[in-house]
Design a protein around this motif. Structure first.
Motif, PDB file in Angstrom:
ATOM      1  N   ALA A 114       0.775  -1.151   0.046  1.00 26.20           N
ATOM      2  CA  ALA A 114      -0.047  -0.037   0.139  1.00 26.20           C
ATOM      3  C   ALA A 114       0.984   1.303  -0.059  1.00 26.20           C
ATOM      4  O   ALA A 114       1.779   1.355   0.748  1.00 26.20           O
ATOM      5  CB  ALA A 114      -0.750   0.052   1.160  1.00 26.20           C
ATOM      6  N   ASP A 115       0.295   2.292  -0.862  1.00 25.64           N
ATOM      7  CA  ASP A 115       1.104   3.540  -0.796  1.00 25.64           C
ATOM      8  C   ASP A 115       0.407   4.251   0.566  1.00 25.64           C
ATOM      9  O   ASP A 115      -0.430   3.774   0.958  1.00 25.64           O
ATOM     10  CB  ASP A 115       0.953   4.360  -2.098  1.00 25.64           C
ATOM     11  N   PRO A 116       0.819   5.442   0.604  1.00 23.85           N
ATOM     12  CA  PRO A 116       0.192   6.283   2.070  1.00 23.85           C
ATOM     13  C   PRO A 116      -1.553   6.435   1.931  1.00 23.85           C
ATOM     14  O   PRO A 116      -1.993   6.036   2.865  1.00 23.85           O
ATOM     15  CB  PRO A 116       0.708   7.521   1.895  1.00 23.85           C
ATOM     16  N   GLU A 117      -1.890   6.690   0.654  1.00 25.89           N
ATOM     17  CA  GLU A 117      -3.322   6.838   0.560  1.00 25.89           C
ATOM     18  C   GLU A 117      -4.191   5.343   0.880  1.00 25.89           C
ATOM     19  O   GLU A 117      -5.100   5.264   1.431  1.00 25.89           O
ATOM     20  CB  GLU A 117      -3.713   7.531  -0.623  1.00 25.89           C
ATOM     21  N   GLN A 118      -3.602   4.306   0.373  1.00 25.55           N
ATOM     22  CA  GLN A 118      -4.268   3.046   0.309  1.00 25.55           C
ATOM     23  C   GLN A 118      -4.109   2.741   1.737  1.00 25.55           C
ATOM     24  O   GLN A 118      -5.113   2.053   2.377  1.00 25.55           O
ATOM     25  CB  GLN A 118      -3.340   2.175  -0.489  1.00 25.55           C
ATOM     26  N   THR A 119      -3.042   3.219   2.544  1.00 25.13           N
ATOM     27  CA  THR A 119      -2.792   2.747   3.981  1.00 25.13           C
ATOM     28  C   THR A 119      -4.025   3.369   4.613  1.00 25.13           C
ATOM     29  O   THR A 119      -4.422   2.785   5.483  1.00 25.13           O
ATOM     30  CB  THR A 119      -1.175   3.104   4.409  1.00 25.13           C
ATOM     31  N   ARG A 120      -4.078   4.639   4.292  1.00 26.67           N
ATOM     32  CA  ARG A 120      -5.080   5.243   5.229  1.00 26.67           C
ATOM     33  C   ARG A 120      -6.596   4.546   5.060  1.00 26.67           C
ATOM     34  O   ARG A 120      -7.178   4.398   5.826  1.00 26.67           O
ATOM     35  CB  ARG A 120      -5.203   6.729   4.666  1.00 26.67           C
ATOM     36  N   LEU A 121      -6.820   4.330   3.598  1.00 24.08           N
ATOM     37  CA  LEU A 121      -8.038   3.596   3.294  1.00 24.08           C
ATOM     38  C   LEU A 121      -8.301   2.296   3.835  1.00 24.08           C
ATOM     39  O   LEU A 121      -9.448   1.932   4.340  1.00 24.08           O
ATOM     40  CB  LEU A 121      -8.267   3.736   1.766  1.00 24.08           C
ATOM     41  N   LEU A 122      -6.934   1.618   3.894  1.00 22.39           N
ATOM     42  CA  LEU A 122      -7.136   0.234   4.519  1.00 22.39           C
ATOM     43  C   LEU A 122      -7.448   0.342   6.017  1.00 22.39           C
ATOM     44  O   LEU A 122      -8.012  -0.561   6.623  1.00 22.39           O
ATOM     45  CB  LEU A 122      -5.882  -0.551   4.105  1.00 22.39           C
ATOM     46  N   GLY A 123      -6.773   1.427   6.514  1.00 23.99           N
ATOM     47  CA  GLY A 123      -7.233   1.641   8.038  1.00 23.99           C
ATOM     48  C   GLY A 123      -8.448   1.956   8.420  1.00 23.99           C
ATOM     49  O   GLY A 123      -8.932   1.193   9.261  1.00 23.99           O
ATOM     50  N   ALA A 124      -9.122   2.754   7.548  1.00 27.08           N
ATOM     51  CA  ALA A 124     -10.571   3.099   7.782  1.00 27.08           C
ATOM     52  C   ALA A 124     -11.523   1.667   7.560  1.00 27.08           C
ATOM     53  O   ALA A 124     -12.162   1.470   8.468  1.00 27.08           O
ATOM     54  CB  ALA A 124     -11.089   3.928   6.777  1.00 27.08           C
ATOM     55  N   ALA A 125     -10.968   0.799   6.525  1.00 28.09           N
ATOM     56  CA  ALA A 125     -11.689  -0.463   6.241  1.00 28.09           C
ATOM     57  C   ALA A 125     -11.277  -1.345   7.598  1.00 28.09           C
ATOM     58  O   ALA A 125     -12.455  -2.026   7.787  1.00 28.09           O
ATOM     59  CB  ALA A 125     -11.066  -0.931   5.030  1.00 28.09           C
ATOM     60  N   ASP A 126     -10.269  -1.502   7.818  1.00 28.19           N
ATOM     61  CA  ASP A 126      -9.807  -2.161   9.033  1.00 28.19           C
ATOM     62  C   ASP A 126     -10.619  -1.897  10.321  1.00 28.19           C
ATOM     63  O   ASP A 126     -11.051  -2.727  11.091  1.00 28.19           O
ATOM     64  CB  ASP A 126      -8.527  -2.161   9.355  1.00 28.19           C
ATOM     65  N   GLN A 127     -10.786  -0.654  10.850  1.00 29.17           N
ATOM     66  CA  GLN A 127     -11.527  -0.027  11.704  1.00 29.17           C
ATOM     67  C   GLN A 127     -13.131  -0.418  11.655  1.00 29.17           C
ATOM     68  O   GLN A 127     -13.760  -0.835  12.426  1.00 29.17           O
ATOM     69  CB  GLN A 127     -11.593   1.503  11.638  1.00 29.17           C
ATOM     70  N   ALA A 128     -13.679  -0.253  10.170  1.00 24.40           N
ATOM     71  CA  ALA A 128     -14.995  -0.698   9.743  1.00 24.40           C
ATOM     72  C   ALA A 128     -15.043  -2.166  10.165  1.00 24.40           C
ATOM     73  O   ALA A 128     -16.296  -2.694  10.730  1.00 24.40           O
ATOM     74  CB  ALA A 128     -15.490  -0.493   8.552  1.00 24.40           C
ATOM     75  N   TYR A 129     -14.087  -3.027   9.813  1.00 25.07           N
ATOM     76  CA  TYR A 129     -14.247  -4.376  10.008  1.00 25.07           C
ATOM     77  C   TYR A 129     -14.429  -4.906  11.589  1.00 25.07           C
ATOM     78  O   TYR A 129     -15.179  -5.639  11.796  1.00 25.07           O
ATOM     79  CB  TYR A 129     -12.954  -4.954   9.391  1.00 25.07           C
ATOM     80  N   ARG A 130     -13.478  -4.430  12.251  1.00 31.46           N
ATOM     81  CA  ARG A 130     -13.417  -4.259  13.566  1.00 31.46           C
ATOM     82  C   ARG A 130     -14.754  -4.108  14.345  1.00 31.46           C
ATOM     83  O   ARG A 130     -15.375  -4.737  15.237  1.00 31.46           O
ATOM     84  CB  ARG A 130     -12.278  -3.633  14.348  1.00 31.46           C
ATOM     85  N   THR A 131     -15.466  -2.832  13.880  1.00 34.47           N
ATOM     86  CA  THR A 131     -16.799  -2.409  14.401  1.00 34.47           C
ATOM     87  C   THR A 131     -17.542  -3.611  13.843  1.00 34.47           C
ATOM     88  O   THR A 131     -18.484  -4.037  14.697  1.00 34.47           O
ATOM     89  CB  THR A 131     -17.068  -1.109  13.792  1.00 34.47           C
ATOM     90  N   TYR A 132     -17.764  -4.148  12.802  1.00 35.39           N
ATOM     91  CA  TYR A 132     -18.382  -5.174  12.389  1.00 35.39           C
ATOM     92  C   TYR A 132     -18.449  -6.523  12.957  1.00 35.39           C
ATOM     93  O   TYR A 132     -19.435  -7.090  13.406  1.00 35.39           O
ATOM     94  CB  TYR A 132     -18.449  -5.232  10.886  1.00 35.39           C
ATOM     95  N   LEU A 133     -17.047  -6.877  13.427  1.00 30.43           N
ATOM     96  CA  LEU A 133     -16.817  -7.880  14.064  1.00 30.43           C
ATOM     97  C   LEU A 133     -17.551  -7.901  15.359  1.00 30.43           C
ATOM     98  O   LEU A 133     -18.276  -8.887  15.885  1.00 30.43           O
ATOM     99  CB  LEU A 133     -15.513  -8.475  14.090  1.00 30.43           C
TER     100      LEU A 133
END
Length: 185
Positions: A114-133
């Motif tokens: 991941a580049d910096p923007e992808q890292t940011r987007l993946l971080g947001a997706a990971d947070q949404a995943y943790r919330t969903y779990l």
């Protein structure tokens, strides 16, 4: 002034043929060298572009598969909502564990490139995943607490049976598509 211009000009008429040929070969070699260097530089740029396209296509494929894992997790949640029996809960929990493992591996793979923007987007997706779990865990807690108390009437039971009957066909379809994707990858 005319003599001056003639003195500055290369007068090839007085050169020996051998010297003229050497000059011609030298000029041609210089042109070939320039073209070769240009070609090598262009090939290096092209090779780099090909690598970037390959990486992008791999990232797209993995992210599409990651999305598929999310859909399957949600589908399992709906499955337990329609049939909260202990047997179905056990099957759903096993499939959810499998999907979570695969999803988390794919997150890890995407983070590596991941580049910096992808890292940011993946971080947001990971947070949404943790919330969903957490929400998914809450759903399972509710099913464990109240699943045995659910009473279904004949019409609802008929619908649940129809859904159960189609599940093997849906699983076969999912597996067939997964095999195609794995082969294509």
């Amino acid at each position: 002034s005319r003599k001056k211009r003639e003195g500055m000009r290369i007068n090839l008429i007085h050169w020996k043929i051998r010297s003229k040929l050497l000059l011609l070969v030298g000029v041609m070699a210089t042109v070939i060298a320039i073209l070769s260097v240009t070609g090598i530089v262009a090939l290096r740029v092209l090779a780099k572009d090909v690598q970037e396209v390959k990486l992008t296509s791999e990232e797209k494929l993995i992210s599409a598969r990651l999305n598929s894992n999310v859909v399957r997790l949600n589908r399992e949640e709906y499955s337990i909502a329609t049939d909260p029996s202990a047997e179905n809960l056990k099957q759903v929990m096993a499939e959810v564990a499998n999907q979570k493992d695969t999803l988390e591996q794919r997150f890890g793979t995407l983070k590596k490139t991941a580049d910096p923007e992808q890292t940011r987007l993946l971080g947001a997706a990971d947070q949404a995943y943790r919330t969903y779990l957490k929400e998914l865990g809450d759903t399972f807690d509710v099913v464990r607490s109240h699943g045995g108390k659910v009473k279904t009437d004949a019409a609802q039971q008929t619908i649940i049976e129809a859904v159960k009957d189609s599940r093997p066909a849906a699983e076969k379809l999912v597996e067939s598509v997964r095999q195609y994707m794995d082969y294509t990858d």
